[in-house]
Design an enzyme around this catalytic site. Structure first.
Site, mmCIF file in Angstrom:
data_model
loop_
_atom_site.group_PDB
_atom_site.id
_atom_site.type_symbol
_atom_site.label_atom_id
_atom_site.label_comp_id
_atom_site.label_asym_id
_atom_site.label_seq_id
_atom_site.Cartn_x
_atom_site.Cartn_y
_atom_site.Cartn_z
ATOM 1 N N LYS A 1 -53.624 -40.320 -64.105
ATOM 2 C CA LYS A 1 -52.997 -41.412 -63.362
ATOM 3 C C LYS A 1 -53.738 -42.694 -63.703
ATOM 4 O O LYS A 1 -54.898 -42.647 -64.117
ATOM 5 C CB LYS A 1 -53.135 -41.139 -61.851
ATOM 6 C CG LYS A 1 -52.111 -41.820 -60.995
ATOM 7 C CD LYS A 1 -50.854 -40.987 -60.835
ATOM 8 C CE LYS A 1 -49.824 -41.712 -60.000
ATOM 9 N NZ LYS A 1 -48.628 -40.928 -59.765
ATOM 10 N N GLY B 1 -39.377 -42.709 -44.244
ATOM 11 C CA GLY B 1 -39.203 -43.409 -45.520
ATOM 12 C C GLY B 1 -37.888 -43.037 -46.169
ATOM 13 O O GLY B 1 -37.690 -41.892 -46.568
ATOM 14 N N GLY C 1 -36.474 -44.507 -48.905
ATOM 15 C CA GLY C 1 -36.412 -45.205 -50.197
ATOM 16 C C GLY C 1 -35.758 -44.326 -51.235
ATOM 17 O O GLY C 1 -34.813 -43.594 -50.938
ATOM 18 N N HIS C 2 -36.272 -44.376 -52.465
ATOM 19 C CA HIS C 2 -35.638 -43.639 -53.564
ATOM 20 C C HIS C 2 -35.446 -42.160 -53.239
ATOM 21 O O HIS C 2 -34.367 -41.619 -53.401
ATOM 22 C CB HIS C 2 -36.484 -43.772 -54.836
ATOM 23 C CG HIS C 2 -36.362 -45.116 -55.459
ATOM 24 N ND1 HIS C 2 -37.241 -46.140 -55.190
ATOM 25 C CD2 HIS C 2 -35.455 -45.625 -56.324
ATOM 26 C CE1 HIS C 2 -36.881 -47.205 -55.868
ATOM 27 N NE2 HIS C 2 -35.793 -46.924 -56.557
ATOM 28 N N VAL C 3 -36.503 -41.503 -52.769
ATOM 29 C CA VAL C 3 -36.412 -40.060 -52.523
ATOM 30 C C VAL C 3 -35.776 -39.774 -51.158
ATOM 31 O O VAL C 3 -34.867 -38.953 -51.041
ATOM 32 C CB VAL C 3 -37.804 -39.397 -52.600
ATOM 33 C CG1 VAL C 3 -37.697 -37.909 -52.320
ATOM 34 C CG2 VAL C 3 -38.437 -39.632 -53.960
ATOM 35 N N TYR D 1 -33.754 -41.323 -49.256
ATOM 36 C CA TYR D 1 -32.305 -41.569 -49.163
ATOM 37 C C TYR D 1 -31.520 -40.342 -49.673
ATOM 38 O O TYR D 1 -30.610 -39.859 -48.999
ATOM 39 C CB TYR D 1 -31.956 -42.810 -49.991
ATOM 40 C CG TYR D 1 -30.476 -43.038 -50.171
ATOM 41 C CD1 TYR D 1 -29.722 -43.626 -49.160
ATOM 42 C CD2 TYR D 1 -29.834 -42.659 -51.349
ATOM 43 C CE1 TYR D 1 -28.354 -43.832 -49.319
ATOM 44 C CE2 TYR D 1 -28.467 -42.862 -51.509
ATOM 45 C CZ TYR D 1 -27.737 -43.449 -50.499
ATOM 46 O OH TYR D 1 -26.388 -43.644 -50.657
HETATM 47 P P1 NAD Z 1 -39.956 -45.861 -52.303
HETATM 48 O O1 NAD Z 1 -40.948 -46.957 -52.351
HETATM 49 O O2 NAD Z 1 -38.643 -46.027 -52.981
HETATM 50 O O3 NAD Z 1 -39.641 -45.447 -50.780
HETATM 51 C C1 NAD Z 1 -40.608 -45.421 -49.780
HETATM 52 C C2 NAD Z 1 -39.920 -45.935 -48.513
HETATM 53 O O4 NAD Z 1 -40.833 -45.780 -47.439
HETATM 54 C C3 NAD Z 1 -39.554 -47.421 -48.590
HETATM 55 O O5 NAD Z 1 -38.194 -47.571 -48.235
HETATM 56 C C4 NAD Z 1 -40.503 -48.070 -47.600
HETATM 57 O O6 NAD Z 1 -39.937 -49.195 -46.972
HETATM 58 C C5 NAD Z 1 -40.731 -46.933 -46.623
HETATM 59 N N1 NAD Z 1 -41.947 -47.046 -45.822
HETATM 60 C C6 NAD Z 1 -43.163 -47.543 -46.170
HETATM 61 N N2 NAD Z 1 -44.009 -47.478 -45.135
HETATM 62 C C7 NAD Z 1 -43.323 -46.908 -44.123
HETATM 63 C C8 NAD Z 1 -43.655 -46.560 -42.782
HETATM 64 N N3 NAD Z 1 -44.861 -46.793 -42.278
HETATM 65 N N4 NAD Z 1 -42.708 -45.990 -42.007
HETATM 66 C C9 NAD Z 1 -41.470 -45.763 -42.492
HETATM 67 N N5 NAD Z 1 -41.090 -46.087 -43.750
HETATM 68 C C10 NAD Z 1 -42.012 -46.641 -44.542
HETATM 69 O O7 NAD Z 1 -40.732 -44.574 -52.868
HETATM 70 P P2 NAD Z 1 -40.075 -43.221 -53.367
HETATM 71 O O8 NAD Z 1 -39.904 -43.269 -54.840
HETATM 72 O O9 NAD Z 1 -38.934 -42.849 -52.481
HETATM 73 O O10 NAD Z 1 -41.280 -42.206 -53.096
HETATM 74 C C11 NAD Z 1 -41.633 -41.808 -51.780
HETATM 75 C C12 NAD Z 1 -42.927 -41.016 -51.820
HETATM 76 O O11 NAD Z 1 -42.752 -39.858 -52.638
HETATM 77 C C13 NAD Z 1 -44.109 -41.776 -52.422
HETATM 78 O O12 NAD Z 1 -45.285 -41.355 -51.765
HETATM 79 C C14 NAD Z 1 -44.131 -41.309 -53.872
HETATM 80 O O13 NAD Z 1 -45.426 -41.395 -54.433
HETATM 81 C C15 NAD Z 1 -43.694 -39.863 -53.717
HETATM 82 N N6 NAD Z 1 -43.048 -39.310 -54.909
HETATM 83 C C16 NAD Z 1 -41.940 -39.901 -55.438
HETATM 84 C C17 NAD Z 1 -41.341 -39.342 -56.551
HETATM 85 C C18 NAD Z 1 -40.092 -39.953 -57.143
HETATM 86 O O14 NAD Z 1 -39.425 -39.281 -57.964
HETATM 87 N N7 NAD Z 1 -39.712 -41.159 -56.778
HETATM 88 C C19 NAD Z 1 -41.865 -38.176 -57.142
HETATM 89 C C20 NAD Z 1 -42.999 -37.572 -56.559
HETATM 90 C C21 NAD Z 1 -43.579 -38.153 -55.440
#
Ligand code: NAD
Length: 351
Positions: free
Chosen positions: A80, A179, A181-183, A185
């Protein structure tokens, strides 16, 4: 505590600090293991409060990548990188090119991908300086792996519910998603399609509204989601949210979400177990995204990628069964399984 004694250090093969005065770059690359292949892992840009905080984050994330890729059966090690800075304020093309030079100096041991605070554009800038990047071209690699991450987490929730409640169906199950966000949702969508009731929270109003409108998510205040009265809690926002302050308030019997490094410390795994809460190790169940990236790179048909993600179910079942039999906690069992896989691969490479 010295760095070498810190749990997150865990015998890292290499930790390199990069500084470039001309662009203001301050970055760290951590390579935990290259036994199974190059250390593929995201490049995160975040306004860390201190260098210590950045170092701890990169070490924990890098170590988690080793276990994630091993358990997912991928030919990748674990690594990382982090850039210390605010992506909205401090990011410039020159800074990202300097990061590309820094990645290049590792000679291919570390392969950088997107992470929070970086995107495809940044990877392209880094690629001007180094071939050791992944996920640069939307067309080539197919873009966002988040739906695959969400699908893997959904399968994990199904597996945990079967294990704990003996139910094959998610009909009527209550799940809290922190949360959206991407995942989060996509996860909310898979869950509601399967008949679950989804409570969701997000500090970003737009993301919350989108999940309400598209998937019928019931909005909960961000400070109330962890203590919501549900069967399953799915943390999909940030790390270290399972800690001494939050664990006593949890009301879910199962925790299964996408966020990396959900346990603030190893002791928090014990606290969950003491409370009888079934914890699904994050690095095992959120591997759908990196599995997706791998299949995009080698150009596999969709069915092959889905079958690979599906294997998360078997691995999780095995871990939960072993944890039950040994009265150990699932995070330790999953780590041990990953370490054994790496040791076996290391021995056969040496033979
Ligand atoms: P993202 O940034 O798109 O979504 C995170 C969401 O959490 C955002 O909408 C943000 O506003 C919200 N958030 C932040 N703080 C918050 C709180 N205190 N209370 C409620 N909501 C809050 O990120 P993502 O890509 O959806 O990833 C989410 C998590 O999963 C991260 O920890 C990331 O490292 C992990 N992850 C993601 C992937 C991937 O494919 N995107 C893969 C493995 C792990």
């Amino acid at each position: 505590m010295s760095i070498f004694d810190a749990p997150a250090y865990d015998g890292h093969e290499l930790v390199t600090f990069g500084k470039d005065a001309a662009t203001g770059l301050r970055a760290i690359i951590a390579v935990h293991s290259t036994v199974l292949g190059p250390a593929v892992g995201g490049c995160r840009m975040y306004p860390y409060a201190s260098e210590e905080e950045a170092l701890n984050d990169v070490l924990r994330l890098s170590r988690g990548m080793t276990f994630k890729s091993a358990l997912a059966g991928l030919p990748f090690g674990g690594g990382k990188s982090v850039i210390i800075g605010d992506p909205r304020r401090d990011k410039t093309p020159q800074l990202m090119r300097a990061m590309g030079d820094f990645v290049n100096s590792q000679g291919g041991r570390y392969v950088a991908a997107e992470d929070s605070g970086t995107g495809v554009e940044d990877i392209r800038l880094m690629a001007e300086q180094t071939p050791h990047v992944s996920g640069m071209d939307d067309n080539e690699f197919g873009g966002d792996p988040s739906p695959s991450t969400a699908w893997g987490v959904f399968l994990a929730i199904r597996t945990a519910v079967r294990h704990r409640l003996g139910e094959d169906s998610l009909q009527g199950l209550r799940v809290a998603v922190q949360g959206l966000g991407h995942v989060g949702y996509y996860l909310a969508g898979y869950l509601t399609q399967a008949g679950a009731t989804v409570l969701g929270a997000d500090v970003n109003e737009d993301n919350l509204r989108r999940a309400e409108l598209d998937h019928g998510v019931q909005a909960v205040a961000a400070d109330a989601i962890l203590g919501a009265e549900v069967d399953v809690l799915a943390p999909c926002a940030m790390g270290a949210i399972l800690n001494a302050a939050t664990i006593p308030d949890l009301r879910a019997g199962i925790v299964a979400g996408a966020a990396n490094n959900q346990l603030a410390t190893e002791a928090d795994g014990d606290s969950l177990q003491a409370r009888g809460i079934l914890y699904c190790p994050d690095f095992l169940i959120n591997a759908g995204g990196i599995i997706d990236v791998h299949h995009q790179r080698i150009g596999s048909p969709d069915a092959e990628k889905r079958a690979h993600i599906q294997r998360i179910e078997q691995t999780l079942s095995q871990v939960l069964r072993r944890a039950e039999e040994s009265h150990g906690h699932s995070n330790d069992i999953a780590e041990e399984l990953a370490r054994n896989m790496i040791a076996r691969a290391g021995q056969s490479l040496a033979a």
